[in-house]
Design a protein around this motif. Structure first.
Motif, PDB file in Angstrom:
ATOM      1  N   LEU A 178      21.506  23.245   2.574  1.00  0.00           N
ATOM      2  CA  LEU A 178      21.615  22.027   1.788  1.00  0.00           C
ATOM      3  C   LEU A 178      20.691  20.942   2.336  1.00  0.00           C
ATOM      4  CD1 LEU A 178      23.099  20.732  -0.602  1.00  0.00           C
ATOM      5  CD2 LEU A 178      24.815  19.878   1.019  1.00  0.00           C
ATOM      6  N   GLY A 179      20.643  20.812   3.650  1.00  0.00           N
ATOM      7  CA  GLY A 179      19.770  19.822   4.273  1.00  0.00           C
ATOM      8  C   GLY A 179      18.297  20.120   4.063  1.00  0.00           C
ATOM      9  N   ALA A 180      17.962  21.393   3.878  1.00  0.00           N
ATOM     10  CA  ALA A 180      16.570  21.769   3.656  1.00  0.00           C
ATOM     11  C   ALA A 180      16.122  21.468   2.228  1.00  0.00           C
ATOM     12  CB  ALA A 180      16.388  23.260   3.953  1.00  0.00           C
ATOM     13  N   VAL A 181      17.070  21.474   1.290  1.00  0.00           N
ATOM     14  CA  VAL A 181      16.728  21.327  -0.123  1.00  0.00           C
ATOM     15  C   VAL A 181      16.875  19.893  -0.625  1.00  0.00           C
ATOM     16  CG1 VAL A 181      17.399  22.016  -2.464  1.00  0.00           C
ATOM     17  CG2 VAL A 181      17.284  23.725  -0.641  1.00  0.00           C
ATOM     18  N   LEU A 182      17.904  19.192  -0.173  1.00  0.00           N
ATOM     19  CA  LEU A 182      18.224  17.882  -0.737  1.00  0.00           C
ATOM     20  C   LEU A 182      17.088  16.871  -0.684  1.00  0.00           C
ATOM     21  CD1 LEU A 182      21.954  17.073   0.155  1.00  0.00           C
ATOM     22  CD2 LEU A 182      20.918  17.443  -2.090  1.00  0.00           C
ATOM     23  N   PRO A 183      16.361  16.721   0.460  1.00  0.00           N
ATOM     24  CA  PRO A 183      15.278  15.733   0.462  1.00  0.00           C
ATOM     25  C   PRO A 183      14.236  15.999  -0.618  1.00  0.00           C
ATOM     26  CG  PRO A 183      15.786  16.405   2.708  1.00  0.00           C
ATOM     27  CD  PRO A 183      16.531  17.331   1.801  1.00  0.00           C
ATOM     28  N   GLY A 184      13.908  17.275  -0.846  1.00  0.00           N
ATOM     29  CA  GLY A 184      12.920  17.604  -1.862  1.00  0.00           C
ATOM     30  C   GLY A 184      13.398  17.269  -3.261  1.00  0.00           C
ATOM     31  N   ARG A 226       0.837  -1.203   0.000  1.00  0.00           N
ATOM     32  CA  ARG A 226       0.000   0.000   0.000  1.00  0.00           C
ATOM     33  C   ARG A 226       0.872   1.254   0.000  1.00  0.00           C
ATOM     34  NH1 ARG A 226      -2.629  -1.764   5.550  1.00  0.00           N
ATOM     35  NH2 ARG A 226      -2.936  -3.488   4.114  1.00  0.00           N
ATOM     36  N   PRO A 227       0.365   2.359  -0.553  1.00  0.00           N
ATOM     37  CA  PRO A 227       1.131   3.601  -0.529  1.00  0.00           C
ATOM     38  C   PRO A 227       1.381   4.071   0.901  1.00  0.00           C
ATOM     39  CG  PRO A 227      -0.635   3.722  -2.142  1.00  0.00           C
ATOM     40  CD  PRO A 227      -0.886   2.488  -1.331  1.00  0.00           C
ATOM     41  N   LEU A 228       2.536   4.672   1.120  1.00  0.00           N
ATOM     42  CA  LEU A 228       2.919   5.183   2.431  1.00  0.00           C
ATOM     43  C   LEU A 228       3.450   6.607   2.280  1.00  0.00           C
ATOM     44  CD1 LEU A 228       3.623   4.675   5.500  1.00  0.00           C
ATOM     45  CD2 LEU A 228       5.906   4.038   4.689  1.00  0.00           C
ATOM     46  N   ALA A 229       2.847   7.523   3.011  1.00  0.00           N
ATOM     47  CA  ALA A 229       3.345   8.899   3.028  1.00  0.00           C
ATOM     48  C   ALA A 229       4.600   8.967   3.893  1.00  0.00           C
ATOM     49  CB  ALA A 229       2.278   9.831   3.583  1.00  0.00           C
ATOM     50  N   GLN A 230       5.615   9.661   3.383  1.00  0.00           N
ATOM     51  CA  GLN A 230       6.850   9.885   4.130  1.00  0.00           C
ATOM     52  C   GLN A 230       7.057  11.393   4.263  1.00  0.00           C
ATOM     53  OE1 GLN A 230       9.469   7.692   1.413  1.00  0.00           O
ATOM     54  NE2 GLN A 230       9.835   6.218   3.039  1.00  0.00           N
ATOM     55  N   VAL A 231       7.245  11.855   5.492  1.00  0.00           N
ATOM     56  CA  VAL A 231       7.351  13.282   5.755  1.00  0.00           C
ATOM     57  C   VAL A 231       8.714  13.591   6.375  1.00  0.00           C
ATOM     58  CG1 VAL A 231       6.392  15.241   7.003  1.00  0.00           C
ATOM     59  CG2 VAL A 231       4.877  13.481   6.082  1.00  0.00           C
ATOM     60  N   VAL A 232       9.414  14.547   5.774  1.00  0.00           N
ATOM     61  CA  VAL A 232      10.675  15.038   6.332  1.00  0.00           C
ATOM     62  C   VAL A 232      10.438  16.468   6.816  1.00  0.00           C
ATOM     63  CG1 VAL A 232      13.096  15.577   5.890  1.00  0.00           C
ATOM     64  CG2 VAL A 232      12.025  13.634   4.735  1.00  0.00           C
ATOM     65  N   HIS A 287       8.835  18.142   3.557  1.00  0.00           N
ATOM     66  CA  HIS A 287       8.806  17.467   2.262  1.00  0.00           C
ATOM     67  C   HIS A 287       7.948  16.209   2.390  1.00  0.00           C
ATOM     68  CE1 HIS A 287      11.893  20.008   0.509  1.00  0.00           C
ATOM     69  NE2 HIS A 287      12.660  19.811   1.570  1.00  0.00           N
ATOM     70  N   LEU A 288       7.059  16.001   1.430  1.00  0.00           N
ATOM     71  CA  LEU A 288       6.208  14.816   1.416  1.00  0.00           C
ATOM     72  C   LEU A 288       6.560  13.950   0.211  1.00  0.00           C
ATOM     73  CD1 LEU A 288       3.682  13.152   2.341  1.00  0.00           C
ATOM     74  CD2 LEU A 288       2.334  14.624   0.826  1.00  0.00           C
ATOM     75  N   ASN A 289       6.779  12.689   0.471  1.00  0.00           N
ATOM     76  CA  ASN A 289       7.029  11.719  -0.588  1.00  0.00           C
ATOM     77  C   ASN A 289       6.104  10.526  -0.377  1.00  0.00           C
ATOM     78  OD1 ASN A 289       8.622  10.557  -2.817  1.00  0.00           O
ATOM     79  ND2 ASN A 289       9.315   9.087  -1.275  1.00  0.00           N
ATOM     80  N   LEU A 300       7.406   9.348   9.755  1.00  0.00           N
ATOM     81  CA  LEU A 300       8.271  10.477  10.068  1.00  0.00           C
ATOM     82  C   LEU A 300       9.696  10.092   9.677  1.00  0.00           C
ATOM     83  CD1 LEU A 300       8.829  13.228  11.438  1.00  0.00           C
ATOM     84  CD2 LEU A 300       9.125  11.956  13.586  1.00  0.00           C
ATOM     85  N   THR A 301      10.339  10.924   8.870  1.00  0.00           N
ATOM     86  CA  THR A 301      11.670  10.631   8.351  1.00  0.00           C
ATOM     87  C   THR A 301      12.610  11.744   8.782  1.00  0.00           C
ATOM     88  OG1 THR A 301      10.652   9.560   6.436  1.00  0.00           O
ATOM     89  CG2 THR A 301      12.984  10.085   6.273  1.00  0.00           C
TER      90      THR A 301
END
Length: 555
Positions: free
Chosen positions: A135-141, A120-126, A188-190, A295-296
């Motif tokens: 850099l840490g704010a941009v890279l996950p996105g 099943r789909p799983l939402a991942q939130v950073v 960021h949501l993936n 939560l990531t």
């Protein structure tokens, strides 16, 4: 013998075999192999996801296949994963586009065709805070956007797996109510995919293989193996009247494949595997406000490592993941050390409103990844590629790889067997072969005598009637898909829909089905692999009486 379609022709006829695994079937098939004086087409050593996948691929192509496992299905690494069928974002970030692309394709196959009832789909939130380095704010996105593109290129539709996007701070908290809100800027949501359970996937693959005629034999230890035979011992011991040594015998085969993961070197001398231990903590979901997604949290000082808290069954969360070298003797059941527990708590607490403590940890588990040893580098940097190795004695070994790619690994292993032996085989069909319980899977069920007095239910793969589905617990349907009604009607226990213990959303019927249809032979098989009740010691103790009752009823 089931007829095959010619390449490019119509689909192969469905197998006449039942998918039910039981002690009686095991005993019968062992007896047949003891008396056999001609080789089978293939023996597979190892009952994890890779071995089960190879057995299914081979049997569905028409090869006479035997799978032997020293313990139980999913006994090793395959039950200790993060329970994700993921698209390989981490490997994309390190430039390994091949693994990432293959993972995205295989994830789509699981989600849309072969196991939609178990994936099943799983939402991942950073969460991103105001003091997060740029850099840490941009890279996950950026990584999530690349993952979305890869998902689309792999053919996974947006209505099945949504694309990545940026969340406002308030929306982050809606996904994970326990997130630390002070200083929260955005998130960021993936979307990735989560398995209902990794051990349940192994069981479904093994049972589907059995439905195509594979002999799936647990508690059968390999004592010696070559490319054309294995000497095995029945770990349950001799039956009454048998002589000493009757529990050992040799199975001849046209080919033998070892899929023993971190134990590959024990079966095939010269194969070097470097185990990496991945540890998870089990906590109550309420500790993070019953999150709707994972939560990531980035690991401090790392650009490509994260810890996460993933929703799981029974109102639990699994907090992981470590990646530490695990040299030395390989234990049957790995255990985390206190440093790993503290590491996971320290990282995940960076993003929590109320910090977790050791008192919140209600269980732990650890697994060993079978990494192909290159002789250097940290385990976190070693390749997750799999390897197919043929020993001097002809034994084929497959090791390494990722759970998400099990089907592809199996296809490549069986392709090699076919090339080496010249045995007649149909083309691989597992990319479109629904697993037991999935829509489109058709089984000729042989109902047990105990079910004769219960209401009739469809057993030909047709969707269960809405009225029947409405009477079944949602958790049962999530675990068994289109088999759900059959689980209840086939129960040998009374009060089949009653829970096995307070607070555990598992029915008595499921424990019975584990014994009569899923090959469970012991209490541990039921509690630790057919269900995951055993991850929490207190829950395990509460459910154990029903597990014993299910075994007694089957006897």
């Amino acid at each position: 013998m089931t007829a095959h379609a010619a390449p490019g022709g119509s689909a192969r006829a469905e197998s006449p075999h039942t998918t039910a695994l039981s002690a009686a079937r095991r005993a019968r098939e062992l007896a047949e192999l003891r008396e056999r004086d001609t080789p089978v087409d293939l023996v597979v050593i190892g009952g994890g996801i890779t071995g089960a996948g190879i057995a299914l691929d081979a049997a569905s192509r028409g090869l006479e296949t035997v799978l032997v496992e020293a313990h139980d299905l999913a006994f090793g690494t395959s039950r200790w994963s993060s329970k994700l069928a993921h698209g390989g974002l981490r490997y994309l970030a390190t430039g390994n586009v091949g693994i990432a692309r293959r993972s995205a394709v295989e994830r789509g196959i699981l989600l849309e065709r072969t196991a939609p009832h178990l994936v099943r789909p799983l939402a991942q939130v950073v969460p991103v805070y105001r003091d997060t380095p740029p850099l840490g704010a941009v890279l996950p996105g950026l990584g999530f956007a690349a993952g979305t593109l890869l998902s689309r290129l792999a053919g996974t539709r947006a209505d099945r797996l949504p694309g990545a996007r940026v969340l406002r701070a308030g929306s982050v908290a809606r996904y994970v109510p326990g997130v630390r809100r002070h200083g929260l800027a955005f998130g960021h949501l993936n979307w990735d995919c989560q398995l209902v359970d990794d051990a349940r996937l192994v069981t479904a693959v093994a049972r589907t293989a059995a439905g195509h005629g594979a002999r799936v034999l647990t508690r059968v230890r390999v004592l010696e193996a070559t490319g054309t035979q294995v000497t095995v011992r029945d770990e349950l011991g001799r039956n009454p009247g048998e002589k000493e040594g009757d529990d050992e015998f040799t199975i001849s085969a046209r080919a033998v494949v070892s899929a023993t993961g971190v134990w590959a070197g024990e079966t095939t001398p010269g194969v070097r595997v470097r185990p990496s231990r991945g540890t998870h903590l089990v906590i109550r979901s309420a500790a993070l406000g019953d999150p709707a997604g994972a939560l990531t949290v980035p690991v401090p000082g790392e650009t490509n490592r994260f810890c996460f808290a993933i929703p799981a069954e029974f109102d639990r969360l699994h907090v992981g993941l470590t990646d530490v070298d695990a040299p030395g003797p390989i234990p049957d059941v790995p255990t985390p050390d206190r440093h790993e527990i503290d590491f996971l708590l320290d990282v995940i607490n960076r993003a929590l409103e109320t910090e977790l403590t050791r008192d919140d940890v209600i269980g732990t588990f650890a697994g060993l990844r079978p990494l192909v040893d290159s002789g250097d580098g940290d385990t976190a940097d070693l390749s997750r590629e799999h390897a197919l190795i043929t020993a001097d004695n002809g034994l084929i070994t497959i090791t390494g790889g990722k759970l998400t790619e099990y089907r592809l690994m199996a296809e490549q292993a069986v392709d090699l067997v076919v090339r080496k032996t010249g045995v007649a085989a149909a083309p691989c069909r597992t990319a479109d072969l629904p697993l037991v319980g999935a829509p489109g899977h058709h089984e000729r069920v042989r109902p047990s005598a105990s079910a004769s007095a219960l209401p009739a239910t469809p057993s030909d793969g047709r969707p269960t009637a809405p009225a029947a589905r409405g009477r079944l617990p949602a958790s049962l349907v999530a675990r068994f898909g289109q088999e759900s009604a059959t689980v209840v009607t086939e129960s040998l226990l009374d009060r089949p829909l009653e829970r096995v213990a307070d607070g555990l959303d598992v029915t008595r019927a499921e424990f019975s089905y584990a014994v009569t249809h899923e090959g469970a032979l012991t209490v541990d098989d039921i509690l630790d692999r057919r269900s995951r009740v055993g991850l929490v010691p207190a829950d395990r103790a509460a459910a154990e009486p029903v597990a014993r009752e299910a075994l007694d009823a089957a006897r």
